[in-house]
Design an enzyme around this catalytic site. Structure first.
Site, PDB file in Angstrom:
ATOM      1  N   GLY A   1       9.879  -0.859   4.079  1.00 38.83           N
ATOM      2  CA  GLY A   1       9.863   0.302   3.199  1.00 38.83           C
ATOM      3  C   GLY A   1       8.713   1.262   3.438  1.00 38.83           C
TER       4      GLY A   1
ATOM      5  N   ALA B   1       4.052  -1.771   3.829  1.00 42.57           N
ATOM      6  CA  ALA B   1       3.283  -2.842   4.476  1.00 42.57           C
ATOM      7  C   ALA B   1       3.447  -4.215   3.820  1.00 42.57           C
ATOM      8  CB  ALA B   1       1.801  -2.458   4.581  1.00 42.57           C
TER       9      ALA B   1
ATOM     10  N   ASP C   1      -1.694  -2.467   9.865  1.00 47.12           N
ATOM     11  CA  ASP C   1      -1.915  -2.402   8.419  1.00 47.12           C
ATOM     12  C   ASP C   1      -2.442  -3.715   7.833  1.00 47.12           C
ATOM     13  OD1 ASP C   1      -1.039   0.220   8.235  1.00 47.12           O
ATOM     14  OD2 ASP C   1       1.053  -0.358   7.865  1.00 47.12           O
TER      15      ASP C   1
ATOM     16  N   LYS D   1       0.829  -1.215   0.000  1.00 45.69           N
ATOM     17  CA  LYS D   1       0.000   0.000   0.000  1.00 45.69           C
ATOM     18  C   LYS D   1       0.859   1.259   0.000  1.00 45.69           C
ATOM     19  CE  LYS D   1       1.013   1.008   4.503  1.00 45.69           C
ATOM     20  NZ  LYS D   1       1.903   2.125   4.880  1.00 45.69           N
TER      21      LYS D   1
HETATM   22  O1  C5P Z   1       0.874  -2.432  14.168  1.00 47.41           O
HETATM   23  P1  C5P Z   1       2.292  -2.549  13.691  1.00 47.41           P
HETATM   24  O2  C5P Z   1       2.992  -3.736  14.281  1.00 47.41           O
HETATM   25  O3  C5P Z   1       2.429  -2.455  12.214  1.00 47.41           O
HETATM   26  O4  C5P Z   1       3.027  -1.258  14.275  1.00 47.41           O
HETATM   27  C1  C5P Z   1       4.411  -1.212  14.427  1.00 47.41           C
HETATM   28  C2  C5P Z   1       4.757  -0.109  15.435  1.00 47.41           C
HETATM   29  O5  C5P Z   1       4.446   1.168  14.862  1.00 47.41           O
HETATM   30  C3  C5P Z   1       3.984  -0.153  16.726  1.00 47.41           C
HETATM   31  O6  C5P Z   1       4.622  -0.991  17.656  1.00 47.41           O
HETATM   32  C4  C5P Z   1       4.030   1.301  17.172  1.00 47.41           C
HETATM   33  O7  C5P Z   1       5.272   1.608  17.757  1.00 47.41           O
HETATM   34  C5  C5P Z   1       3.964   2.050  15.845  1.00 47.41           C
HETATM   35  N1  C5P Z   1       2.580   2.465  15.510  1.00 47.41           N
HETATM   36  C6  C5P Z   1       2.005   3.513  16.214  1.00 47.41           C
HETATM   37  N2  C5P Z   1       0.731   3.899  15.911  1.00 47.41           N
HETATM   38  C7  C5P Z   1       0.033   3.293  14.917  1.00 47.41           C
HETATM   39  C8  C5P Z   1       0.600   2.239  14.187  1.00 47.41           C
HETATM   40  C9  C5P Z   1       1.891   1.837  14.510  1.00 47.41           C
HETATM   41  O8  C5P Z   1       2.626   4.092  17.107  1.00 47.41           O
HETATM   42  N3  C5P Z   1      -1.210   3.713  14.659  1.00 47.41           N
END
Ligand code: C5P
Length: 317
Positions: free
Chosen positions: A105, A108, A144, A17
């Protein structure tokens, strides 16, 4: 009838994405940031095949495959285990991931692997979860992941996992400037907190952008591209400023760092223009690789399902 001893294989494709717009608020007590984003799924895809196996195993090949962890931290493996637990399945699976989305990158790719693995295992094990339940499970794996299931164009709220499909007309042509050194998403969010502290109001999806997508106006879409995390990505990778400038000078309708970066996405007028922007980026030496893509494209879908495969040497059915 397919004899049960013959292994079955399911192949699923899931897209990467681009965040066309991303507004980020102050972190919540759990550390996550409330955000509002407009996602577009693009034609860089991850292919995940799932085959019946005794345990949970994984093989990764394709773009930047050597940078992907293959231990239990791998998001596709975690997705398969999560579904097995959730649905009470005792079977294992062998996952084969072919990467087409840049690793670390901001596009996602890992989330697409997780979405594809969920759908592939759901089909292989015939757990048959409704899409909403699969999407909820996806949200427990990463912010994501639900969008990689849904695809096309959508507004993401909450952590980015609460989705509303959005109207989008026409096809958009992108040039993507890749970097060898990925950025860590948590680090980019931390840097964002230090630099800006986030907006106090609830983040809202950019109306001008949604209108431009609805009317299929690429110039207006280009003008409305924006990302609150861009300043943080530039702080951590200052050379990206030059990448953005070169794409802009090559006539891009708009240029933005995708998600937490470091991939830079440039919106082109046409496929030919996308190739010309790619050539300008390569000539200027401001990226470690370029790709072109189009969007929007559908979310995760089964492309070959439950196909009986000829047992190979060493296979156990
Ligand atoms: O959800 P995901 O594992 O992709 O997120 C990776 C990191 O990105 C989370 O641990 C957090 O530190 C940060 N994040 C955030 N707020 C979001 C999405 C991700 O702070 N809405």
């Amino acid at each position: 009838m397919i004899p049960s001893a013959v292994p079955r294989e399911v192949l699923v494709r899931a897209p990467g994405k681009i965040n066309l717009a991303l507004t980020v608020g102050r972190p919540m007590p759990d550390g996550y940031h409330p955000l509002a984003t407009v996602f577009q799924a693009v034609s860089l895809v991850e292919e995940v095949s799932a085959r019946a196996a005794d345990g949970f195993t994984l093989q990764v090949e394709g773009l930047h495959a050597d940078r992907v962890p293959t231990d239990d931290s791998n998001l596709a493996l975690r997705a398969a285990r999560r579904l097995a637990e959730h649905a009470g399945v005792d079977d294992g699976v062998h996952l084969h991931v072919r990467k087409g989305v840049p690793v670390a990158g901001g596009m996602a790719g890992g989330s697409a692997d997780a979405a594809a693995a969920l759908l592939a295992c759901d089909t292989l094990w015939r757990t048959g979860l409704p899409r909403e339940e699969l999407s909820e499970l996806a949200g427990t794996l990463g912010a994501d992941v639900p969008f990689a299931l849904l695809g096309n164009t959508a507004v993401g709220r909450g952590r980015g996992d609460l989705l509303t499909p959005a109207l989008s007309r026409g096809e958009y042509h992108w040039t993507l400037a890749l970097q060898d050194h990925g950025l860590s998403t948590p680090e980019v969010f931390r840097t964002f907190d230090e630099l800006l502290g986030g907006v106090d109001v609830e983040p809202e999806a950019d109306r001008a952008l949604l209108q431009a997508l609805g009317s299929g106006d690429p110039d207006a879409v280009g003008a409305a591209l924006g990302n609150d995390l861009q300043a943080a990505a530039l702080e951590l990778a200052p050379h990206l400023a030059e990448t953005l400038a070169v794409a802009q000078d090559a006539g891009a309708l708009g240029v933005v760092v995708s998600g937490s970066g470091p991939t830079v996405a440039a919106l082109a007028r046409s496929r030919t223009h996308a190739v010309a922007i790619a050539a300008a980026l390569t000539a200027a030496g401001v990226s470690d690789g370029v790709l072109t893509a189009t969007g929007p494209v559908p979310g995760a879908r089964v492309v070959v399902g439950e196909r009986a495969v000829t047992p190979r040497a060493g296979d156990h059915g």
